[in-house]
Design a protein around this motif. Structure first.
Motif, PDB file in Angstrom:
ATOM      1  N   ILE A 159       0.832  -1.208   0.000  1.00 31.40           N
ATOM      2  CA  ILE A 159       0.000   0.000   0.000  1.00 31.40           C
ATOM      3  C   ILE A 159       0.865   1.256   0.000  1.00 31.40           C
ATOM      4  CG2 ILE A 159      -1.779   1.266   1.243  1.00 31.40           C
ATOM      5  CD1 ILE A 159      -2.623  -1.432  -0.109  1.00 31.40           C
ATOM      6  N   GLU A 160       1.923   1.259   0.795  1.00 26.25           N
ATOM      7  CA  GLU A 160       2.801   2.432   0.792  1.00 26.25           C
ATOM      8  C   GLU A 160       3.389   2.673  -0.590  1.00 26.25           C
ATOM      9  OE1 GLU A 160       6.618   4.400   3.136  1.00 26.25           O
ATOM     10  OE2 GLU A 160       5.898   2.401   3.721  1.00 26.25           O
ATOM     11  N   ASN A 161       3.800   1.603  -1.270  1.00 24.15           N
ATOM     12  CA  ASN A 161       4.368   1.760  -2.607  1.00 24.15           C
ATOM     13  C   ASN A 161       3.325   2.205  -3.624  1.00 24.15           C
ATOM     14  OD1 ASN A 161       6.837   1.037  -1.571  1.00 24.15           O
ATOM     15  ND2 ASN A 161       6.796  -1.058  -2.345  1.00 24.15           N
ATOM     16  N   MET A 162       2.079   1.767  -3.456  1.00 27.39           N
ATOM     17  CA  MET A 162       1.011   2.263  -4.324  1.00 27.39           C
ATOM     18  C   MET A 162       0.844   3.765  -4.171  1.00 27.39           C
ATOM     19  SD  MET A 162      -2.172  -0.460  -4.160  1.00 27.39           S
ATOM     20  CE  MET A 162      -3.182   0.552  -5.264  1.00 27.39           C
ATOM     21  N   ARG A 163       0.863   4.237  -2.929  1.00 32.00           N
ATOM     22  CA  ARG A 163       0.667   5.665  -2.691  1.00 32.00           C
ATOM     23  C   ARG A 163       1.892   6.481  -3.094  1.00 32.00           C
ATOM     24  NH1 ARG A 163      -3.353   7.120  -3.709  1.00 32.00           N
ATOM     25  NH2 ARG A 163      -2.778   9.149  -2.843  1.00 32.00           N
ATOM     26  N   ARG A 164       3.076   5.876  -3.081  1.00 33.15           N
ATOM     27  CA  ARG A 164       4.303   6.601  -3.380  1.00 33.15           C
ATOM     28  C   ARG A 164       4.696   6.546  -4.848  1.00 33.15           C
ATOM     29  NH1 ARG A 164       4.900  10.440   0.207  1.00 33.15           N
ATOM     30  NH2 ARG A 164       4.689   9.663   2.323  1.00 33.15           N
ATOM     31  N   CYS A 165       4.150   5.609  -5.617  1.00 33.08           N
ATOM     32  CA  CYS A 165       4.487   5.607  -7.037  1.00 33.08           C
ATOM     33  C   CYS A 165       3.864   6.849  -7.671  1.00 33.08           C
ATOM     34  CB  CYS A 165       4.028   4.320  -7.721  1.00 33.08           C
ATOM     35  SG  CYS A 165       2.262   4.177  -8.076  1.00 33.08           S
ATOM     36  N   PRO A 166       4.568   7.498  -8.602  1.00 32.72           N
ATOM     37  CA  PRO A 166       4.062   8.758  -9.142  1.00 32.72           C
ATOM     38  C   PRO A 166       2.858   8.617 -10.057  1.00 32.72           C
ATOM     39  CG  PRO A 166       6.096   8.118 -10.256  1.00 32.72           C
ATOM     40  CD  PRO A 166       5.914   7.157  -9.117  1.00 32.72           C
ATOM     41  N   GLN A 167       2.642   7.429 -10.614  1.00 34.58           N
ATOM     42  CA  GLN A 167       1.546   7.251 -11.570  1.00 34.58           C
ATOM     43  C   GLN A 167       0.208   7.121 -10.831  1.00 34.58           C
ATOM     44  OE1 GLN A 167       4.257   5.342 -11.293  1.00 34.58           O
ATOM     45  NE2 GLN A 167       5.334   5.258 -13.260  1.00 34.58           N
ATOM     46  N   PRO A 168      -0.822   7.838 -11.253  1.00 32.52           N
ATOM     47  CA  PRO A 168      -2.158   7.594 -10.709  1.00 32.52           C
ATOM     48  C   PRO A 168      -2.613   6.159 -10.987  1.00 32.52           C
ATOM     49  CG  PRO A 168      -2.080   9.708 -11.843  1.00 32.52           C
ATOM     50  CD  PRO A 168      -0.798   9.001 -12.167  1.00 32.52           C
ATOM     51  N   VAL A 169      -3.245   5.553  -9.989  1.00 30.34           N
ATOM     52  CA  VAL A 169      -3.716   4.169 -10.086  1.00 30.34           C
ATOM     53  C   VAL A 169      -5.238   4.169 -10.110  1.00 30.34           C
ATOM     54  CG1 VAL A 169      -3.733   1.897  -9.003  1.00 30.34           C
ATOM     55  CG2 VAL A 169      -1.675   3.336  -8.842  1.00 30.34           C
ATOM     56  N   ILE A 170      -5.801   3.455 -11.078  1.00 34.69           N
ATOM     57  CA  ILE A 170      -7.257   3.354 -11.228  1.00 34.69           C
ATOM     58  C   ILE A 170      -7.662   1.930 -10.911  1.00 34.69           C
ATOM     59  CG2 ILE A 170      -9.184   3.546 -12.841  1.00 34.69           C
ATOM     60  CD1 ILE A 170      -7.060   5.368 -14.482  1.00 34.69           C
ATOM     61  N   ALA A 171      -8.470   1.744  -9.880  1.00 32.44           N
ATOM     62  CA  ALA A 171      -8.992   0.427  -9.539  1.00 32.44           C
ATOM     63  C   ALA A 171     -10.313   0.220 -10.269  1.00 32.44           C
ATOM     64  CB  ALA A 171      -9.186   0.290  -8.036  1.00 32.44           C
ATOM     65  N   ALA A 172     -10.355  -0.815 -11.106  1.00 28.62           N
ATOM     66  CA  ALA A 172     -11.588  -1.210 -11.788  1.00 28.62           C
ATOM     67  C   ALA A 172     -12.162  -2.376 -10.994  1.00 28.62           C
ATOM     68  CB  ALA A 172     -11.300  -1.600 -13.230  1.00 28.62           C
ATOM     69  N   VAL A 173     -13.082  -2.069 -10.087  1.00 29.39           N
ATOM     70  CA  VAL A 173     -13.568  -3.054  -9.122  1.00 29.39           C
ATOM     71  C   VAL A 173     -14.732  -3.809  -9.742  1.00 29.39           C
ATOM     72  CG1 VAL A 173     -14.380  -3.403  -6.770  1.00 29.39           C
ATOM     73  CG2 VAL A 173     -12.814  -1.520  -7.265  1.00 29.39           C
ATOM     74  N   ASN A 174     -14.434  -5.018 -10.198  1.00 34.86           N
ATOM     75  CA  ASN A 174     -15.374  -5.795 -10.998  1.00 34.86           C
ATOM     76  C   ASN A 174     -16.163  -6.814 -10.195  1.00 34.86           C
ATOM     77  OD1 ASN A 174     -12.715  -6.957 -10.743  1.00 34.86           O
ATOM     78  ND2 ASN A 174     -13.413  -8.633 -12.068  1.00 34.86           N
ATOM     79  N   GLY A 175     -16.143  -6.702  -8.879  1.00 35.73           N
ATOM     80  CA  GLY A 175     -16.872  -7.641  -8.038  1.00 35.73           C
ATOM     81  C   GLY A 175     -16.487  -7.409  -6.595  1.00 35.73           C
ATOM     82  N   VAL A 176     -16.424  -8.475  -5.813  1.00 37.11           N
ATOM     83  CA  VAL A 176     -16.097  -8.331  -4.398  1.00 37.11           C
ATOM     84  C   VAL A 176     -14.662  -7.855  -4.227  1.00 37.11           C
ATOM     85  CG1 VAL A 176     -15.357 -10.747  -4.146  1.00 37.11           C
ATOM     86  CG2 VAL A 176     -16.165  -9.476  -2.145  1.00 37.11           C
ATOM     87  N   ALA A 177     -14.502  -6.906  -3.295  1.00 35.22           N
ATOM     88  CA  ALA A 177     -13.183  -6.454  -2.850  1.00 35.22           C
ATOM     89  C   ALA A 177     -13.194  -6.597  -1.335  1.00 35.22           C
ATOM     90  CB  ALA A 177     -12.920  -5.016  -3.275  1.00 35.22           C
ATOM     91  N   ALA A 178     -12.586  -7.660  -0.838  1.00 29.34           N
ATOM     92  CA  ALA A 178     -12.692  -7.991   0.579  1.00 29.34           C
ATOM     93  C   ALA A 178     -11.316  -8.007   1.227  1.00 29.34           C
ATOM     94  CB  ALA A 178     -13.357  -9.356   0.752  1.00 29.34           C
ATOM     95  N   GLY A 179     -11.277  -7.661   2.511  1.00 25.99           N
ATOM     96  CA  GLY A 179     -10.022  -7.714   3.243  1.00 25.99           C
ATOM     97  C   GLY A 179      -8.944  -6.897   2.560  1.00 25.99           C
ATOM     98  N   ALA A 180      -7.816  -7.544   2.290  1.00 32.85           N
ATOM     99  CA  ALA A 180      -6.712  -6.863   1.617  1.00 32.85           C
ATOM    100  C   ALA A 180      -7.126  -6.345   0.248  1.00 32.85           C
ATOM    101  CB  ALA A 180      -5.520  -7.808   1.483  1.00 32.85           C
ATOM    102  N   GLY A 181      -8.066  -7.014  -0.397  1.00 34.22           N
ATOM    103  CA  GLY A 181      -8.554  -6.537  -1.689  1.00 34.22           C
ATOM    104  C   GLY A 181      -9.258  -5.204  -1.567  1.00 34.22           C
TER     105      GLY A 181
END
Length: 271
Positions: free
Chosen positions: A100-122
């Motif tokens: 998660i820290e690396n997701m927030r620190r990478c310079p590229q915007p990240v788009i989550a395409a949530v195509n169903g259940v996103a549970a726990g770590a998901g």
């Protein structure tokens, strides 16, 4: 940033880079894309590597099959950790947080395409993205308390109150009740709801828009939004002043002025 001459090959999920967009698809559809030790480690490393990827301007993240990600695999992660010593458990929880820290620190915007259940770590993976597009049947489940663990996991207790407010975050993380797509949209956990047949196209279109735009401006905006959540106003203003002064030296800023003067759309170079 400097580009990597020979990008790594990833075997625990599908990765395609095209026209400046990296598309990541978790690829265990038979397990609702549940995460293993190896998937966590590779996601951590992939998002770290993105800091050096000049050829990537935006990222999409989705799941294969009918789900986004059901969280950590019960058989492959939870069972072995029950028998692990305290040091091994801490190494694991630090590794998942590094994703998660690396997701927030990478310079590229990240788009989550949530195509169903996103549970726990998901659910936390989607939460850490910069944009979240959901199908109407998508559901968030922050299930950590339901397995006897803290609702604050992988940065969830840091990120979620900043997205939906403290009261709603307390309810979601404490009780672990499902949050459907419409509710997610109402409380700001989703940027939009998209028909399932159009989800990937919508995510790709947004990623293309970002990748073909003023990349350094987008990267700086993401950095400001991440860094300033814990700053006082004076520090935040100085942080932004330094960033703006640097961006005023870029080719893209000069291109804006030329395009404005010539009454034409800017031709962004990302430099």
């Amino acid at each position: 940033m400097s580009s990597i001459a020979t990008p790594r090959q990833w075997t625990n999920f599908r990765v395609v880079v095209r026209r400046g967009v990296m598309a990541i698809a978790l690829d265990r559809p038979d397990r609702l894309n549940a995460l293993t030790f190896d998937v966590y480690a590779d996601l951590r490393d992939l998002f770290a590597d993105l800091r050096e990827r000049e050829d990537v301007g935006a990222v999409t993240l989705t799941g294969s099959g009918r789900g986004f990600c059901s969280g950590g695999d019960v058989d492959e992660i939870i069972r072995p950790l029950l028998d692990a010593d305290a040091q091994r458990r801490l190494e694991f929880t630090r590794m998942t947080g590094a994703v998660i820290e690396n997701m927030r620190r990478c310079p590229q915007p990240v788009i989550a395409a949530v195509n169903g259940v996103a549970a726990g770590a998901g659910a936390v993976l989607a939460l850490a993205a910069d944009f979240r597009l959901l199908v109407p049947t998508a559901t968030f489940r922050f299930l950590f308390t339901q397995v006897g663990l803290s609702g604050g996991d992988m940065g969830a207790a840091y990120l979620l109150p900043r997205v939906v407010g403290l009261a709603r975050a307390t309810e979601i993380l404490m009780l672990g009740d499902p949050v459907g797509a419409q509710r997610a949209l109402e409380i700001g956990l989703a940027n939009g709801i998209v028909d399932a047949s159009a989800l990937q196209d919508e995510a790709a279109a947004l990623a293309d828009r970002i990748a073909s735009g003023p990349r350094r401006a987008y990267a700086a905006t993401k950095q400001m939004l991440t860094d300033e959540q814990d700053m006082d106003l004076a520090r935040a203003i100085e942080h932004e002043a330094l960033a703006q002064a640097q961006l005023m030296e870029t080719d893209d800023h000069r291109e804006f002025h030329a395009a404005f003067s010539e009454r034409r759309p800017p031709r962004w170079s990302g430099r």
